[in-house]
Design a protein around this motif. Structure first.
Motif, PDB file in Angstrom:
ATOM      1  N   THR A 313       0.824  -1.218   0.000  1.00 27.75           N
ATOM      2  CA  THR A 313       0.000   0.000   0.000  1.00 27.75           C
ATOM      3  C   THR A 313       0.857   1.267   0.000  1.00 27.75           C
ATOM      4  O   THR A 313       0.426   2.307  -0.459  1.00 27.75           O
ATOM      5  N   HIS A 314       2.081   1.168   0.562  1.00 25.91           N
ATOM      6  CA  HIS A 314       2.993   2.310   0.642  1.00 25.91           C
ATOM      7  C   HIS A 314       4.382   1.855   0.243  1.00 25.91           C
ATOM      8  O   HIS A 314       4.929   1.021   0.980  1.00 25.91           O
ATOM      9  N   PRO A 315       4.965   2.316  -0.852  1.00 26.04           N
ATOM     10  CA  PRO A 315       4.342   3.219  -1.824  1.00 26.04           C
ATOM     11  C   PRO A 315       3.414   2.452  -2.743  1.00 26.04           C
ATOM     12  O   PRO A 315       3.454   1.231  -2.794  1.00 26.04           O
ATOM     13  N   SER A 316       2.586   3.188  -3.467  1.00 29.94           N
ATOM     14  CA  SER A 316       1.692   2.573  -4.452  1.00 29.94           C
ATOM     15  C   SER A 316       1.283   3.677  -5.417  1.00 29.94           C
ATOM     16  O   SER A 316       1.527   4.848  -5.149  1.00 29.94           O
ATOM     17  N   PRO A 317       0.669   3.324  -6.553  1.00 32.48           N
ATOM     18  CA  PRO A 317       0.332   4.336  -7.561  1.00 32.48           C
ATOM     19  C   PRO A 317      -0.446   5.509  -6.952  1.00 32.48           C
ATOM     20  O   PRO A 317      -1.412   5.297  -6.212  1.00 32.48           O
ATOM     21  N   GLY A 318      -0.002   6.711  -7.229  1.00 32.98           N
ATOM     22  CA  GLY A 318      -0.616   7.910  -6.657  1.00 32.98           C
ATOM     23  C   GLY A 318       0.145   8.435  -5.463  1.00 32.98           C
ATOM     24  O   GLY A 318      -0.056   9.580  -5.054  1.00 32.98           O
ATOM     25  N   LEU A 319       0.994   7.595  -4.857  1.00 31.98           N
ATOM     26  CA  LEU A 319       1.854   8.059  -3.760  1.00 31.98           C
ATOM     27  C   LEU A 319       3.279   8.168  -4.312  1.00 31.98           C
ATOM     28  O   LEU A 319       4.021   7.201  -4.290  1.00 31.98           O
ATOM     29  N   ALA A 320       3.620   9.336  -4.831  1.00 35.74           N
ATOM     30  CA  ALA A 320       4.928   9.500  -5.461  1.00 35.74           C
ATOM     31  C   ALA A 320       6.031   9.504  -4.400  1.00 35.74           C
ATOM     32  O   ALA A 320       5.834   9.954  -3.275  1.00 35.74           O
ATOM     33  N   MET A 321       7.210   9.006  -4.774  1.00 38.55           N
ATOM     34  CA  MET A 321       8.375   9.021  -3.892  1.00 38.55           C
ATOM     35  C   MET A 321       8.961  10.435  -3.897  1.00 38.55           C
ATOM     36  O   MET A 321       8.966  11.104  -4.917  1.00 38.55           O
ATOM     37  N   LYS A 322       9.478  10.865  -2.726  1.00 39.64           N
ATOM     38  CA  LYS A 322      10.001  12.233  -2.631  1.00 39.64           C
ATOM     39  C   LYS A 322      11.503  12.217  -2.470  1.00 39.64           C
ATOM     40  O   LYS A 322      12.030  12.576  -1.429  1.00 39.64           O
ATOM     41  N   GLY A 323      12.168  11.748  -3.484  1.00 42.86           N
ATOM     42  CA  GLY A 323      13.625  11.770  -3.476  1.00 42.86           C
ATOM     43  C   GLY A 323      14.227  10.519  -2.879  1.00 42.86           C
ATOM     44  O   GLY A 323      13.588   9.821  -2.090  1.00 42.86           O
ATOM     45  N   PRO A 324      15.476  10.223  -3.243  1.00 38.82           N
ATOM     46  CA  PRO A 324      16.143   9.018  -2.755  1.00 38.82           C
ATOM     47  C   PRO A 324      16.292   9.043  -1.241  1.00 38.82           C
ATOM     48  O   PRO A 324      16.229  10.106  -0.613  1.00 38.82           O
ATOM     49  N   GLY A 325      16.503   7.862  -0.666  1.00 40.44           N
ATOM     50  CA  GLY A 325      16.697   7.770   0.774  1.00 40.44           C
ATOM     51  C   GLY A 325      15.885   6.639   1.355  1.00 40.44           C
ATOM     52  O   GLY A 325      15.468   5.723   0.649  1.00 40.44           O
TER      53      GLY A 325
END
Lengths: 441, 177
Positions: A313-325
């Motif tokens: 569920t996390h991450p999943s489509p619609g929940l964009a990643m916010k940078g590497p790490g």
């Protein structure tokens, strides 16, 4: 020499080794380091001036707050966390409301977000006038009111309820780009409290000839399904409460049949009548709707079990990643056969796997939250989860499932799925910019 | 200890048994109900025809009721409209196939059971048993599963063999993935 917390974090970082490809870490990283460790890995929360501004008292902390309401509701900032509706105007056909799994967390579903399928809307049942009749192959036909049921010994248990057609959009020959809510939103999990059905059947006195029962709802289609008596005597319940309060109208107020782990449609909502019979009724929903057509034209009848399944569920489509790490990969796993035994997670499309941590306690036939620590290097990755249950079943790959069951002829609209069980592995592709897409891998 | 003291064992057994009986005791609050009292709810029809009420109906009777009460949703000839097709259709081949009455449904009794409990969509339970028999006869006749003059009743309906009767694999309690 005294070791400082940052020394400890540095040491743990040195100790931490990826246990599978593309940055998957050992699950102990979640247990030991927690947020500080996560911060260390992303490298920015430990910098002394990262905030770049001075904290001040906000407006809400300088005046008294609002009056406490008699029935609580969530923050106004959470108004977008809602179910999606397939038939918002209530036209004369089935209505679906899907659970937003990507916007909630934990192991049970809040009552207002529990999925609903109603074939002709939700009836407005007056609880004092509702009746439950048990008849057929019994020594003494009986009728129960809500008041009388309230005096019976009750049980509480966690249990998921899943529509037989949940996740069926993944039978599409092309991966449909949609959220986890649209693809997998027809499953939810609650703590249900009620009277064991076996208590009531024993009271009526079961005729030895009885092998099945037919349960019927008090909704306008009087939805009916046949259930083997063995399930009724095992762990079936006349549920009266959902997560501590009376069952929501869409989930069967004031009472529903709960058949833990079995196809959602059989968990008869608004149940008003149970007839014991020698054989099944071959009702509309079992002989037609939830009979699963196989390649070649034969169809499975009585496909009751919701088999072992998991999705991230996390991450999943619609929940964009916010940078590497550092990220926590998290999702839910469940099986109609019992407890989840193990969940493995992959970040490289199934080439290598790391064992996920399971949230305790692990309940039978209920959601189990799994978590795996992941250091995303910013490059392409394909995330998958695969669950095993205590009966020894493993989630199949999509290739295996499709080989046995086939695919739809065309790419259907995401809400127009065949009513077929789908429990294969789900794949999310993380693109270089952080976007998450649904793929077949 | 138990073997050296049979009286103690007996006492213990008595305690365990009575405790189990107390635990198993239910409030017994269900009220006896007579067949006459539940007659209006007693609407399940099984494949062998048990549960079918007295009465009878012909395709011609059914045609008139169909036009008045069903055609708006299912189309003037039963070939589908806003709601499902009732007449015609091919044998099923795969999961995208349409599950029609003639091509998929295994039992004729399901038709009577479902019409009586759920139709018409806006006014379920408003049809008489005679009307349900007539509509059942009309739909079966339009699908050429019975003759144009064949009346449907508790004796004739269960004998109508549906084309896809043997098209199913019983999955329960099979545990094959």
């Amino acid at each position: 020499m005294n070791k400082t917390p940052s020394d400890r974090i540095k040491r743990e970082l040195t100790d931490l080794q990826a246990v599978a490809g593309n940055g998957l870490l050992h699950r102990r990283a979640l247990l030991r380091g927690g947020a500080a460790l996560a911060g260390a890995m992303t490298g920015y929360t430990l910098l002394p001036s990262a905030l770049g501004q001075q904290l001040t008292d906000d407006a809400w902390s300088r005046v008294p707050g609002s009056t406490v309401p008699d029935y609580g509701s969530r923050s106004r900032f959470e108004k977008d966390v809602v179910r999606t509706l397939s038939n918002p105007k209530g036209e004369p056909r089935t209505q679906h409301a899907r659970t937003p799994h990507h916007l909630i967390n934990g192991t049970f579903t809040p009552n207002g977000l529990h999925f609903v399928i109603s074939h002709a809307g939700d009836p407005d049942i007056e609880p004092d006038k509702h009746r439950l009749v048990i008849h057929g192959l019994v020594k003494q036909p009986l009728v129960f009111t809500l008041d009388t049921l309230a005096r019976y010994p009750m049980v509480s248990r966690m249990a998921f309820v899943e529509c037989g057609g949940n996740s069926a959009p993944l039978f599409s020959p092309q991966p449909i780009q949609a959220s986890v809510q649209a693809l997998h939103g027809l499953v939810s999990c609650s703590e249900w409290t009620g009277v064991p059905l076996s208590t009531l059947l024993d009271e009526a006195g079961i005729d030895p000839k009885a092998k099945w029962l037919i349960a019927e709802g008090g909704d306008s289609p009087h939805l009916s399904r046949s259930v083997p008596l063995s399930k009724a005597m095992d762990d079936a319940m006349i549920a009266l409460y959902q997560n501590g309060e009376r069952i929501m109208p869409g989930n069967g107020y004031p009472m529903r049949l709960l058949l833990p782990g079995w196809e959602g449609n059989m968990n008869t909502k608004w149940v008003r009548r149970i007839q014991l019979t020698e054989g099944p009724g071959m009702t509309f929903y079992e002989s037609r709707t939830y009979a699963a057509i196989l390649p070649g034209g034969k169809a499975y009848q009585f496909y009751f079990m919701q088999e072992v399944k998991s999705f991230i569920t996390h991450p999943s489509p619609g929940l964009a990643m916010k940078g590497p790490g550092f990220y926590e990969i998290s999702g839910i796993a469940y099986s109609g056969y019992g407890r989840i035994a193990k969940v493995m997670v992959s970040a490289d499309g199934g080439k290598s796997w790391a064992q996920a941590a399971l949230q305790e306690p692990v309940h039978s036939k209920a959601f189990t939250r799994f978590r795996a620590p992941w250091r995303w290097d910013g490059g392409p990755a394909v995330l998958q989860s695969r669950a095993w249950d205590e009966a020894g079943y493993a989630q199949p790959t999509r290739t295996q499932l499709v080989a046995a069951r086939g695919e739809t002829a065309q790419v259907p609209p995401v809400t127009a799925f065949p009513s077929q069980h789908y429990n294969a592995i789900v794949s999310w592709s993380v693109e270089r910019g952080g976007e998450v897409k649904h793929v077949y891998a | 200890m138990f073997t050296r003291n049979p009286a103690g064992l007996a006492a213990l057994l008595t305690f365990v048994l009575s405790a189990a009986m107390v635990f198993a005791q239910a409030p017994n609050l269900g009220k006896p109900v007579s067949p006459a009292e539940i007659a209006a709810w007693d609407i399940n029809v099984l494949p062998d025809g048990s549960g079918l009420p007295p009465g009878s109906g012909t395709p011609a009777d059914g045609a008139r009721i169909y036009t008045a009460k069903c055609s708006a949703c299912h189309g003037p000839e039963g070939k589908g409209g806003p709601s499902a097709r009732l007449v015609g259709g091919e044998p099923v081949k795969n999961m995208s196939s349409e599950k029609t009455i003639a091509g998929f449904w295994p039992y004729s009794t399901t038709l009577f059971d479902y019409i009586r409990r759920a139709m018409p969509w806006q006014q379920p339970r408003s049809l008489t048993n005679e009307e349900v028999y007539a509509l059942t006869a009309y739909i079966l006749s339009q699908n050429q599963l019975i003759g144009e003059r064949d009346a449907m009743n508790a004796q004739t309906l269960p004998k109508v063999r549906m084309p896809n009767r043997d098209g199913f694999i019983v999955r329960f309690p099979d545990r094959t993935p």
